[in-house]
Design a protein around this motif. Sequence first.
Motif: not given
Length: 101
Positions: A56, A59-60, A75, A93, A95
Motif C-alpha cells: 500500500h 503504490s501510494r 486501495y 497493491s 492505489h
Amino acid sequence: MRRVTRLRRLGLVSAVVAAGLATAPVAAHADGYDTPRSATAVGAGSTYAAGLAAAHQRSRAAVLAVGHDCDAGTYSAMLTYASPGGGTWVFQSTHTAMCVD
C-alpha cells in the motif's frame, strides 16, 4: 379536465428533469481534485500485515510521485506469494486517487 392537464404537465416536466439528471456529466471536484491517478506496486514483509502495508505504501508513493496533492483514495490488493513457513508475504497493491493536476 384542468386537473388532468396539470398532472400530465407535471409528469412531463418530471420526466424531462429525470432524463437531464441521468445524462448530465459528473461535475469535477470543486476543490481542484479533478485528475484521476492510479499506480500498482509490489510490497513484501515478514508478516501478512507488514507485506500489505508495504505494498500500500509503495503504490501510494507512486501516485504521489506524479500527482503532488491527492485525496486519500482507495486501495485494492492481491496476495501474490506466501512462503510455506509464513515468513514472507508478497502483495500487489493498486492505489487510485483524485489529484490536483
